[in-house]
Enzyme design. Sequence first.
Site, mmCIF file in Angstrom:
data_model
loop_
_atom_site.group_PDB
_atom_site.id
_atom_site.type_symbol
_atom_site.label_atom_id
_atom_site.label_comp_id
_atom_site.label_asym_id
_atom_site.label_seq_id
_atom_site.Cartn_x
_atom_site.Cartn_y
_atom_site.Cartn_z
ATOM 1 N N LYS A 1 13.826 9.785 -6.996
ATOM 2 C CA LYS A 1 12.385 10.574 -7.084
ATOM 3 C C LYS A 1 11.436 10.504 -7.886
ATOM 4 O O LYS A 1 10.655 10.551 -8.039
ATOM 5 C CB LYS A 1 12.740 12.623 -6.754
ATOM 6 C CG LYS A 1 13.237 11.933 -4.805
ATOM 7 C CD LYS A 1 13.942 13.688 -4.575
ATOM 8 C CE LYS A 1 15.135 14.372 -5.145
ATOM 9 N NZ LYS A 1 16.157 14.287 -5.697
ATOM 10 N N ARG B 1 13.997 22.291 -0.634
ATOM 11 C CA ARG B 1 15.499 21.531 -1.028
ATOM 12 C C ARG B 1 16.574 21.983 0.321
ATOM 13 O O ARG B 1 17.529 22.369 0.214
ATOM 14 C CB ARG B 1 16.189 21.728 -2.127
ATOM 15 C CG ARG B 1 16.247 20.727 -2.535
ATOM 16 C CD ARG B 1 16.815 21.068 -4.126
ATOM 17 N NE ARG B 1 17.775 19.682 -5.319
ATOM 18 C CZ ARG B 1 17.024 19.062 -5.685
ATOM 19 N NH1 ARG B 1 15.557 18.688 -6.135
ATOM 20 N NH2 ARG B 1 17.531 17.836 -6.330
ATOM 21 N N ARG C 1 23.430 7.450 -15.840
ATOM 22 C CA ARG C 1 21.901 8.456 -16.231
ATOM 23 C C ARG C 1 23.243 9.256 -16.969
ATOM 24 O O ARG C 1 22.836 9.445 -17.924
ATOM 25 C CB ARG C 1 20.854 9.076 -15.077
ATOM 26 C CG ARG C 1 20.463 9.443 -15.887
ATOM 27 C CD ARG C 1 19.650 10.385 -15.028
ATOM 28 N NE ARG C 1 19.969 11.507 -13.948
ATOM 29 C CZ ARG C 1 19.311 11.608 -12.744
ATOM 30 N NH1 ARG C 1 18.612 11.532 -12.987
ATOM 31 N NH2 ARG C 1 20.360 12.929 -12.346
ATOM 32 N N ARG D 1 22.605 15.546 -19.618
ATOM 33 C CA ARG D 1 22.493 16.525 -18.767
ATOM 34 C C ARG D 1 23.734 17.067 -17.909
ATOM 35 O O ARG D 1 24.752 15.915 -17.408
ATOM 36 C CB ARG D 1 21.879 16.382 -17.187
ATOM 37 C CG ARG D 1 20.227 16.884 -17.547
ATOM 38 C CD ARG D 1 19.640 15.579 -16.082
ATOM 39 N NE ARG D 1 19.785 16.138 -14.832
ATOM 40 C CZ ARG D 1 19.306 15.885 -13.961
ATOM 41 N NH1 ARG D 1 18.224 14.737 -13.601
ATOM 42 N NH2 ARG D 1 19.829 16.773 -12.875
ATOM 43 N N ARG E 1 26.977 18.151 -5.615
ATOM 44 C CA ARG E 1 25.306 17.606 -5.514
ATOM 45 C C ARG E 1 25.227 17.132 -4.068
ATOM 46 O O ARG E 1 24.275 17.784 -3.136
ATOM 47 C CB ARG E 1 24.886 17.324 -7.069
ATOM 48 C CG ARG E 1 24.611 18.205 -8.127
ATOM 49 C CD ARG E 1 24.315 16.994 -9.294
ATOM 50 N NE ARG E 1 23.149 16.716 -9.516
ATOM 51 C CZ ARG E 1 23.267 15.414 -10.274
ATOM 52 N NH1 ARG E 1 23.929 15.434 -11.229
ATOM 53 N NH2 ARG E 1 21.847 15.406 -9.926
HETATM 54 P P1 B4P Z 1 16.019 9.924 -10.561
HETATM 55 O O1 B4P Z 1 15.200 9.639 -10.918
HETATM 56 O O2 B4P Z 1 16.028 11.083 -11.598
HETATM 57 O O3 B4P Z 1 16.669 11.115 -9.280
HETATM 58 P P2 B4P Z 1 15.932 12.574 -8.550
HETATM 59 O O4 B4P Z 1 16.524 12.287 -7.441
HETATM 60 O O5 B4P Z 1 14.642 12.053 -9.097
HETATM 61 O O6 B4P Z 1 16.770 13.463 -9.627
HETATM 62 P P3 B4P Z 1 17.743 14.778 -8.990
HETATM 63 O O7 B4P Z 1 18.089 14.916 -7.715
HETATM 64 O O8 B4P Z 1 19.117 14.202 -9.950
HETATM 65 O O9 B4P Z 1 17.573 16.017 -9.930
HETATM 66 P P4 B4P Z 1 16.772 16.753 -10.156
HETATM 67 O O10 B4P Z 1 16.513 17.314 -11.366
HETATM 68 O O11 B4P Z 1 15.403 17.351 -8.878
HETATM 69 O O12 B4P Z 1 16.779 8.773 -10.668
HETATM 70 C C1 B4P Z 1 18.231 8.603 -10.811
HETATM 71 C C2 B4P Z 1 19.172 7.654 -11.758
HETATM 72 O O13 B4P Z 1 18.813 6.455 -11.025
HETATM 73 C C3 B4P Z 1 17.770 7.782 -12.271
HETATM 74 O O14 B4P Z 1 18.905 7.085 -14.013
HETATM 75 C C4 B4P Z 1 17.329 5.947 -12.965
HETATM 76 O O15 B4P Z 1 17.062 5.755 -13.740
HETATM 77 C C5 B4P Z 1 18.219 5.738 -11.645
HETATM 78 N N1 B4P Z 1 17.171 4.638 -10.821
HETATM 79 C C6 B4P Z 1 15.589 5.114 -10.276
HETATM 80 N N2 B4P Z 1 15.214 3.662 -9.101
HETATM 81 C C7 B4P Z 1 16.667 2.988 -8.829
HETATM 82 C C8 B4P Z 1 16.830 2.363 -8.279
HETATM 83 N N3 B4P Z 1 15.752 1.310 -7.450
HETATM 84 N N4 B4P Z 1 18.069 0.751 -8.867
HETATM 85 C C9 B4P Z 1 18.707 1.534 -10.023
HETATM 86 N N5 B4P Z 1 18.511 2.700 -10.431
HETATM 87 C C10 B4P Z 1 17.613 3.373 -10.300
HETATM 88 O O16 B4P Z 1 17.420 18.543 -9.566
HETATM 89 C C11 B4P Z 1 18.292 19.014 -10.004
HETATM 90 C C12 B4P Z 1 19.640 20.324 -9.875
HETATM 91 O O17 B4P Z 1 18.352 21.209 -9.792
HETATM 92 C C13 B4P Z 1 19.604 20.206 -8.580
HETATM 93 O O18 B4P Z 1 21.602 19.818 -8.585
HETATM 94 C C14 B4P Z 1 19.962 22.127 -8.577
HETATM 95 O O19 B4P Z 1 20.807 23.036 -8.956
HETATM 96 C C15 B4P Z 1 18.246 22.705 -9.303
HETATM 97 N N6 B4P Z 1 17.166 22.316 -8.209
HETATM 98 C C16 B4P Z 1 15.468 22.131 -8.636
HETATM 99 N N7 B4P Z 1 15.375 21.470 -8.224
HETATM 100 C C17 B4P Z 1 16.082 22.986 -6.940
HETATM 101 C C18 B4P Z 1 15.071 23.474 -5.857
HETATM 102 N N8 B4P Z 1 14.113 22.990 -5.092
HETATM 103 N N9 B4P Z 1 15.769 24.158 -4.994
HETATM 104 C C19 B4P Z 1 17.432 24.780 -5.413
HETATM 105 N N10 B4P Z 1 18.148 24.094 -6.592
HETATM 106 C C20 B4P Z 1 17.540 23.110 -7.621
#
Ligand code: B4P
Length: 192
Positions: free
Chosen positions: A14, A90, A129, A135, A147
């Site tokens: 995302k 979420r 990552r 993190r 998660r």
């Molecule tokens: P990202 O792009 O970083 O993943 P994400 O889905 O955005 O992140 P995430 O769910 O972990 O975190 P968030 O901060 O929202 O990609 C992950 C990795 O994959 C990266 O290293 C990237 O380079 C790699 N990648 C991406 N695309 C790729 C591809 N096509 N091929 C190969 N590799 C690839 O949440 C963190 C925490 O915050 C939650 O657990 C929760 O505790 C809290 N939180 C956040 N929002 C909340 C909400 N609305 N309500 C309650 N808690 C919340």
Amino acid sequence: MLNLILFGPPGSGKGTQAAFLISQYLLKHISTGDLLREEKAKGSKLGMEAQRYMEQGLLVPDEVVIGMIDQKLDEFAGKVNGFIFDGFPRTVAQAEALDNLLAEKGTEITKVLALQVSEAELLRRILERGKTSGRADDVNEETIKRRVQEYNVKTIPVAEHYAKKGKLSNIDGEGSIDEITDLLCAEIDVLQ
Ligand code: B4P
């Protein structure tokens, strides 16, 4: 306005995809994960409270996250073409709160773009990552699995909430980053 939700499990890409889409479509990126990590870095009371949940792989309470979003929407009201919500909503309670906040501002969610990625690939990406992200929630396999479990129980119903409104599109989230960007752009281009 063009208001998009980038939806998907932790590590589905995302944040990675949002970084490109905001410049392509001139949208404001709102990532609740980033906002919570900023609060933690500032050492605020909210950040310290959120950290306790995030480190365990649990969702932060709805009222904390909804309050942050309310503030951001007010800050940017009338100044942007729209928003990309990343990692929010979420829970169904967050989705209902977002729908109400946007309605108060005379707008609504245009589309929910849901990235589909297998659990094995999520685990692989997040552990990769975790080697450099600093993190705490990226390094421990049990925390990552928690998660994903939180997502399966509390977040998947959000997709159903928007599917009922005819606003959900599922996107294959496995493949190169560019391939997935192309799939997302094809969905967004027909909305404009
Ligand atoms: P990202 O792009 O970083 O993943 P994400 O889905 O955005 O992140 P995430 O769910 O972990 O975190 P968030 O901060 O929202 O990609 C992950 C990795 O994959 C990266 O290293 C990237 O380079 C790699 N990648 C991406 N695309 C790729 C591809 N096509 N091929 C190969 N590799 C690839 O949440 C963190 C925490 O915050 C939650 O657990 C929760 O505790 C809290 N939180 C956040 N929002 C909340 C909400 N609305 N309500 C309650 N808690 C919340």
